[in-house]
Design a protein around this motif. Sequence first.
Motif, PDB file in Angstrom:
ATOM      1  N   TRP A  65      -8.219   8.594  18.793  1.00 63.09           N
ATOM      2  CA  TRP A  65      -6.892   8.617  18.171  1.00 63.09           C
ATOM      3  C   TRP A  65      -6.142   7.310  18.390  1.00 63.09           C
ATOM      4  CZ3 TRP A  65      -7.218  11.931  14.668  1.00 63.09           C
ATOM      5  CH2 TRP A  65      -7.945  13.108  14.856  1.00 63.09           C
ATOM      6  N   ASP A  66      -6.340   6.703  19.556  1.00 61.13           N
ATOM      7  CA  ASP A  66      -5.745   5.391  19.811  1.00 61.13           C
ATOM      8  C   ASP A  66      -6.273   4.376  18.796  1.00 61.13           C
ATOM      9  OD1 ASP A  66      -4.531   6.501  22.090  1.00 61.13           O
ATOM     10  OD2 ASP A  66      -6.042   5.677  23.453  1.00 61.13           O
ATOM     11  N   LYS A  67      -7.586   4.354  18.634  1.00 59.96           N
ATOM     12  CA  LYS A  67      -8.210   3.424  17.694  1.00 59.96           C
ATOM     13  C   LYS A  67      -7.760   3.713  16.262  1.00 59.96           C
ATOM     14  CE  LYS A  67     -12.285   2.871  20.599  1.00 59.96           C
ATOM     15  NZ  LYS A  67     -13.707   3.220  20.747  1.00 59.96           N
ATOM     16  N   GLN A  68      -7.628   4.979  15.954  1.00 60.00           N
ATOM     17  CA  GLN A  68      -7.190   5.373  14.606  1.00 60.00           C
ATOM     18  C   GLN A  68      -5.776   4.856  14.329  1.00 60.00           C
ATOM     19  OE1 GLN A  68      -9.524   6.749  12.862  1.00 60.00           O
ATOM     20  NE2 GLN A  68      -8.377   7.118  11.011  1.00 60.00           N
ATOM     21  N   LEU A  69      -4.889   4.952  15.305  1.00 59.51           N
ATOM     22  CA  LEU A  69      -3.521   4.468  15.124  1.00 59.51           C
ATOM     23  C   LEU A  69      -3.498   2.950  14.959  1.00 59.51           C
ATOM     24  CD1 LEU A  69      -0.496   5.030  14.956  1.00 59.51           C
ATOM     25  CD2 LEU A  69      -0.411   4.915  17.453  1.00 59.51           C
ATOM     26  N   ILE A  70      -4.286   2.251  15.736  1.00 54.12           N
ATOM     27  CA  ILE A  70      -4.338   0.789  15.622  1.00 54.12           C
ATOM     28  C   ILE A  70      -4.889   0.385  14.251  1.00 54.12           C
ATOM     29  CG2 ILE A  70      -5.472  -1.286  16.538  1.00 54.12           C
ATOM     30  CD1 ILE A  70      -5.154   0.106  19.342  1.00 54.12           C
ATOM     31  N   ARG A  71      -5.905   1.082  13.772  1.00 54.23           N
ATOM     32  CA  ARG A  71      -6.422   0.810  12.420  1.00 54.23           C
ATOM     33  C   ARG A  71      -5.360   1.095  11.369  1.00 54.23           C
ATOM     34  NH1 ARG A  71     -11.522   2.498  14.587  1.00 54.23           N
ATOM     35  NH2 ARG A  71     -11.076   4.667  14.219  1.00 54.23           N
ATOM     36  N   THR A  72      -4.588   2.143  11.594  1.00 57.59           N
ATOM     37  CA  THR A  72      -3.514   2.494  10.661  1.00 57.59           C
ATOM     38  C   THR A  72      -2.460   1.397  10.631  1.00 57.59           C
ATOM     39  OG1 THR A  72      -3.916   4.848  11.018  1.00 57.59           O
ATOM     40  CG2 THR A  72      -1.756   4.246  10.142  1.00 57.59           C
ATOM     41  N   TRP A  73      -2.099   0.874  11.783  1.00 56.05           N
ATOM     42  CA  TRP A  73      -1.138  -0.231  11.826  1.00 56.05           C
ATOM     43  C   TRP A  73      -1.674  -1.456  11.086  1.00 56.05           C
ATOM     44  CZ3 TRP A  73      -0.009   0.458  17.718  1.00 56.05           C
ATOM     45  CH2 TRP A  73       0.928   1.493  17.892  1.00 56.05           C
ATOM     46  N   ALA A  74      -2.967  -1.722  11.240  1.00 54.59           N
ATOM     47  CA  ALA A  74      -3.577  -2.865  10.550  1.00 54.59           C
ATOM     48  C   ALA A  74      -3.537  -2.649   9.031  1.00 54.59           C
ATOM     49  CB  ALA A  74      -5.010  -3.065  11.027  1.00 54.59           C
ATOM     50  N   ARG A  75      -3.828  -1.441   8.594  1.00 54.51           N
ATOM     51  CA  ARG A  75      -3.760  -1.136   7.152  1.00 54.51           C
ATOM     52  C   ARG A  75      -2.344  -1.304   6.625  1.00 54.51           C
ATOM     53  NH1 ARG A  75      -5.742   4.603   6.063  1.00 54.51           N
ATOM     54  NH2 ARG A  75      -5.218   4.036   3.930  1.00 54.51           N
ATOM     55  N   LEU A  76      -1.363  -0.820   7.386  1.00 54.60           N
ATOM     56  CA  LEU A  76       0.038  -0.967   6.972  1.00 54.60           C
ATOM     57  C   LEU A  76       0.436  -2.438   6.889  1.00 54.60           C
ATOM     58  CD1 LEU A  76       2.120   1.801   8.782  1.00 54.60           C
ATOM     59  CD2 LEU A  76       2.007   1.330   6.330  1.00 54.60           C
ATOM     60  N   LYS A  77       0.017  -3.206   7.864  1.00 52.15           N
ATOM     61  CA  LYS A  77       0.353  -4.635   7.875  1.00 52.15           C
ATOM     62  C   LYS A  77      -0.223  -5.320   6.638  1.00 52.15           C
ATOM     63  CE  LYS A  77      -0.002  -8.774  10.733  1.00 52.15           C
ATOM     64  NZ  LYS A  77      -0.460  -9.314  12.019  1.00 52.15           N
ATOM     65  N   ARG A  78      -1.495  -5.036   6.322  1.00 54.42           N
ATOM     66  CA  ARG A  78      -2.122  -5.639   5.140  1.00 54.42           C
ATOM     67  C   ARG A  78      -1.442  -5.188   3.860  1.00 54.42           C
ATOM     68  NH1 ARG A  78      -6.772  -4.332   7.934  1.00 54.42           N
ATOM     69  NH2 ARG A  78      -7.128  -2.524   6.609  1.00 54.42           N
ATOM     70  N   ALA A  79      -1.126  -3.913   3.769  1.00 56.41           N
ATOM     71  CA  ALA A  79      -0.490  -3.392   2.558  1.00 56.41           C
ATOM     72  C   ALA A  79       0.896  -4.002   2.359  1.00 56.41           C
ATOM     73  CB  ALA A  79      -0.400  -1.866   2.614  1.00 56.41           C
ATOM     74  N   HIS A  80       1.673  -4.111   3.424  1.00 62.08           N
ATOM     75  CA  HIS A  80       3.002  -4.718   3.327  1.00 62.08           C
ATOM     76  C   HIS A  80       2.900  -6.198   2.941  1.00 62.08           C
ATOM     77  CE1 HIS A  80       5.834  -1.594   4.455  1.00 62.08           C
ATOM     78  NE2 HIS A  80       5.008  -1.205   5.418  1.00 62.08           N
ATOM     79  N   HIS A  81       1.940  -6.892   3.534  1.00 63.21           N
ATOM     80  CA  HIS A  81       1.750  -8.312   3.232  1.00 63.21           C
ATOM     81  C   HIS A  81       1.369  -8.500   1.755  1.00 63.21           C
ATOM     82  CE1 HIS A  81       0.694 -12.510   3.842  1.00 63.21           C
ATOM     83  NE2 HIS A  81      -0.447 -12.271   3.228  1.00 63.21           N
ATOM     84  N   THR A  82       0.429  -7.714   1.288  1.00 58.91           N
ATOM     85  CA  THR A  82      -0.002  -7.815  -0.104  1.00 58.91           C
ATOM     86  C   THR A  82       1.134  -7.441  -1.048  1.00 58.91           C
ATOM     87  OG1 THR A  82      -2.260  -7.273   0.546  1.00 58.91           O
ATOM     88  CG2 THR A  82      -1.730  -7.051  -1.787  1.00 58.91           C
ATOM     89  N   ARG A  83       1.882  -6.408  -0.696  1.00 54.38           N
ATOM     90  CA  ARG A  83       3.018  -5.981  -1.534  1.00 54.38           C
ATOM     91  C   ARG A  83       4.053  -7.098  -1.629  1.00 54.38           C
ATOM     92  NH1 ARG A  83       6.756  -5.298  -4.309  1.00 54.38           N
ATOM     93  NH2 ARG A  83       7.804  -3.363  -4.856  1.00 54.38           N
ATOM     94  N   ALA A  84       4.315  -7.767  -0.533  1.00 50.52           N
ATOM     95  CA  ALA A  84       5.274  -8.871  -0.538  1.00 50.52           C
ATOM     96  C   ALA A  84       4.767 -10.015  -1.426  1.00 50.52           C
ATOM     97  CB  ALA A  84       5.520  -9.365   0.880  1.00 50.52           C
ATOM     98  N   GLU A  85       3.489 -10.328  -1.333  1.00 44.99           N
ATOM     99  CA  GLU A  85       2.933 -11.399  -2.169  1.00 44.99           C
ATOM    100  C   GLU A  85       3.025 -11.070  -3.648  1.00 44.99           C
ATOM    101  OE1 GLU A  85      -1.053 -12.004  -0.708  1.00 44.99           O
ATOM    102  OE2 GLU A  85      -0.396 -13.585   0.652  1.00 44.99           O
ATOM    103  N   VAL A  86       2.704  -9.841  -4.005  1.00 48.75           N
ATOM    104  CA  VAL A  86       2.785  -9.434  -5.409  1.00 48.75           C
ATOM    105  C   VAL A  86       4.239  -9.468  -5.885  1.00 48.75           C
ATOM    106  CG1 VAL A  86       2.401  -7.536  -7.048  1.00 48.75           C
ATOM    107  CG2 VAL A  86       0.673  -8.058  -5.326  1.00 48.75           C
ATOM    108  N   GLY A  87       5.149  -8.989  -5.057  1.00 45.18           N
ATOM    109  CA  GLY A  87       6.567  -9.021  -5.406  1.00 45.18           C
ATOM    110  C   GLY A  87       7.060 -10.441  -5.621  1.00 45.18           C
ATOM    111  N   GLN A  88       6.637 -11.363  -4.758  1.00 45.02           N
ATOM    112  CA  GLN A  88       7.036 -12.758  -4.909  1.00 45.02           C
ATOM    113  C   GLN A  88       6.476 -13.351  -6.198  1.00 45.02           C
ATOM    114  OE1 GLN A  88       5.692 -14.592  -1.276  1.00 45.02           O
ATOM    115  NE2 GLN A  88       7.441 -13.841  -0.096  1.00 45.02           N
TER     116      GLN A  88
END
Length: 101
Positions: A65-88
Motif C-alpha cells: 500500500w505504501d508503494k501504491q500510494l507513491i505510484r499514485t503520487w507519481a501518476r498525479l504529478k505526471r498528469a498535472h504536469h502534462t495538463r499544465a503543458e497542454v493548457g499553456q
Amino acid sequence: MNQQDQEFLHEMVIQLDDTIRQVTAEEKALVYRIGNDRVAELVEFWKKELSVEEELLLKASFDHWDKQLIRTWARLKRAHHTRAEVGQTLMKMNARPGRQP
C-alpha cells in the motif's frame, strides 16, 4: 495549428482532467487505508526531506500500500504536469494575433 490539432488538445484536456479526478480519488482511498501517521512519513520521503539513513530505513519497511500510494503520487504529478503543458499550448495558440475563433 490546424483544427484537428486543436480538437486533439481539447480532448486531451478532458481526458487529463478525468484522470486527475480518478487518481485523486484513488489517493484519498489509499490515504484512508494507510493512516495519517504512515502517510506523513511517506510524504517526507516523497518530498525528499529524510536523511539517507532515514530513507533507507523507511524504504525497507514499505509494504504494497505504501508503494501504491507513491505510484499514485507519481501518476498525479505526471498528469498535472502534462495538463499544465497542454493548457499553456492552448493559451499560446489562442493569444496569437489574427487567430480565427
